[in-house]
Design a protein around this motif. Structure first.
Motif, short mmCIF file in Angstrom:
data_model
loop_
_atom_site.label_atom_id
_atom_site.label_comp_id
_atom_site.label_asym_id
_atom_site.label_seq_id
_atom_site.Cartn_x
_atom_site.Cartn_y
_atom_site.Cartn_z
N PRO A 23 -30.79 75.69 29.23
CA PRO A 23 -32.10 75.15 28.86
C PRO A 23 -33.16 75.88 29.41
O PRO A 23 -34.05 75.88 28.68
CB PRO A 23 -31.59 74.01 29.84
N ARG A 24 -32.94 76.55 30.54
CA ARG A 24 -34.09 77.41 30.84
C ARG A 24 -34.48 78.78 30.07
O ARG A 24 -35.48 78.81 29.43
CB ARG A 24 -34.10 77.97 32.38
N SER A 25 -33.30 79.23 29.47
CA SER A 25 -33.68 80.48 28.53
C SER A 25 -33.91 79.88 27.39
O SER A 25 -34.83 80.83 26.58
CB SER A 25 -32.28 81.37 28.82
N ALA A 26 -33.34 78.99 26.90
CA ALA A 26 -33.63 78.59 25.57
C ALA A 26 -35.10 78.16 25.39
O ALA A 26 -35.62 78.71 24.53
CB ALA A 26 -32.75 77.39 25.17
N TRP A 27 -35.55 77.39 26.49
CA TRP A 27 -36.88 77.27 26.45
C TRP A 27 -37.90 78.23 26.58
O TRP A 27 -38.77 78.41 25.97
CB TRP A 27 -37.23 76.13 27.68
N GLU A 28 -37.80 78.97 27.25
CA GLU A 28 -38.32 80.60 27.48
C GLU A 28 -38.38 81.26 26.28
O GLU A 28 -39.57 81.68 25.60
CB GLU A 28 -38.18 81.32 28.55
#
Length: 406
Positions: free
Chosen positions: A104-109
């Protein structure tokens, strides 16, 4: 439902390579191709160094192959239909920015590195960097995000899963993002509304831009400096906006309106405020640009600025109106639009009665005018100036029950 992205797939590798080359790389390769081609041709003509000529010809051929590969295979990689795996549905630029493992973090970034993701954040007034540390770095938590992304993709008109959809999915599926939204006094409905807004914008940009005629139409208008100062050319506005920026609530009336202008020189639009009289005139401008009516070919719609015109008074105002009408007549392809036409057909403060000026012009069929009246003002004109009112073909505009987008 597919919930795994294969970042090692052929499509994903192509997307990353396309991103690395980019516009700058393409321009560099093109420059080198021209240089090597020119060098090889020089050597072929003058023959000072055949080996250099052969080498540069080989390099030019190789660069030409790379450029053709980039432009015809890498530059625009459309989503695959039907999709066999999740990465087949992801839009090219987003796919190129995703890194393994996808969390979720890398997808958001990754989403927020693309224009669509930034659109969602900016219109929600969110700082995406503030949310990033709170998001999960666990790859298993992406399953809920991908599921939400697929549901959003199915509910939109887009063919690919773009960064706006992924950013929205993270906001809706991640518990940390939900807490962040609550702290910023936002709800899930607000996020979905912004995504709908984004999809409408993308749909507009994907529409083929209409061709409204070329230099022949532009040269067909006369010299109208005063009209340009005291009016707004609605046809140019519609053309600049691609012909799709206006809402026409009474599209069924356009045919009758164009037909009336072909037969007569005046049309009166009679309706209360908010019934769509002005937007109907924008629809007329677009119709004429499209060339739907051969008898009105090359006509342009110019709206007179009542407040600017009525800032003059007395003899100056009368002279100005004569000049405006004279330029429209000389041009031969101008349809004047009088919004709030009662200001031009009544006496008193903030108005001017130009009935005596306009009547002979309309009688001689030298000018075409569309005038917008409220019902009471139109009835007053019929009572006080029946000859002038009879010069207009009246059309009653009622309040629409539903608006159609064009």
């Amino acid at each position: 439902m597919m919930t795994v992205v294969a970042l090692t797939s052929l499509r994903a590798r192509k997307a990353r390579l396309s991103r690395r080359i980019g516009k700058g790389g393409s321009e560099l390769l093109t420059g080198l191709l021209l240089l090597f081609t020119a060098t090889s041709m020089y050597q072929a003509v003058f023959g000072t160094s055949p080996r250099v000529g052969y080498l540069t010809a080989a390099l030019a051929t190789l660069l030409a192959m790379l450029l053709l590969w980039y432009h015809y295979d890498l530059k625009d990689i459309a989503p695959k239909v039907p999709a066999l795996q999740l990465d087949d549905t992801i839009e090219q630029h987003l796919l190129a920015t995703l890194t393994a493992p996808v969390t979720p973090r890398s997808a958001w970034e990754a989403a927020c590195q693309n224009a669509e993701g930034l659109f969602v954040c900016n219109h929600l007034l969110l700082d995406w960097k503030s949310l990033s540390p709170a998001l999960s770095a666990n790859e298993q938590d992406m399953e809920a995000v991908w599921r939400q992304s697929q549901e959003l993709l199915d509910s939109t008109k887009t063919t690919g899963l773009h960064a706006g959809i992924l950013a929205t999915a993270v906001l809706l599926a991640s518990p940390a993002a939900q807490t962040f939204l609550t702290a910023n006094k936002l709800k899930a409905g607000d996020v979905k509304e912004v995504l709908d807004w984004l999809d409408r914008q993308l749909a507009y940009f994907r529409q083929p831009k209409p061709y409204f005629g070329g230099i022949g139409r532009d040269w067909a208008s006369g010299f109208t400096p005063t009209l340009e100062d005291f009016g707004q050319n609605l046809s140019r506005q519609v053309e600049a906006q691609g012909g799709s920026a206006h809402y026409v609530a009474h599209s069924d009336l356009l045919e009758g309106m164009a037909s009336s202008l072909s037969r007569s020189n005046g049309v009166a639009l009679v309706g209360a405020d908010g019934t769509g009289k002005s937007t109907l005139v924008y629809g007329l401008a677009q119709r004429l640009l499209e060339g739907s009516d051969t008898q009105l070919k090359y006509y342009q719609v110019v709206s007179l600025n009542a407040s600017l015109i009525l800032s003059y008074n007395g003899a100056q105002l009368e002279k100005l109106m004569l000049t405006l009408f004279g330029e429209a007549v000389s041009a031969g392809n101008i349809i004047l639009f009088l919004d709030d036409a009662q200001l031009f057909f009544s006496s008193g403060v903030g108005s001017f009665d130009m009935s005596q000026i306009l009547l002979p012009v309309l009688k001689n069929r030298n000018i075409k005018i569309v005038a917008a009246f409220e019902p009471a003002d139109w009835q007053g004109l019929q009572a006080k100036q029946p000859a002038l009112a009879n010069s207009f073909a009246s059309m009653t505009i009622s309040e629409p029950s539903e608006q159609t987008t064009y």
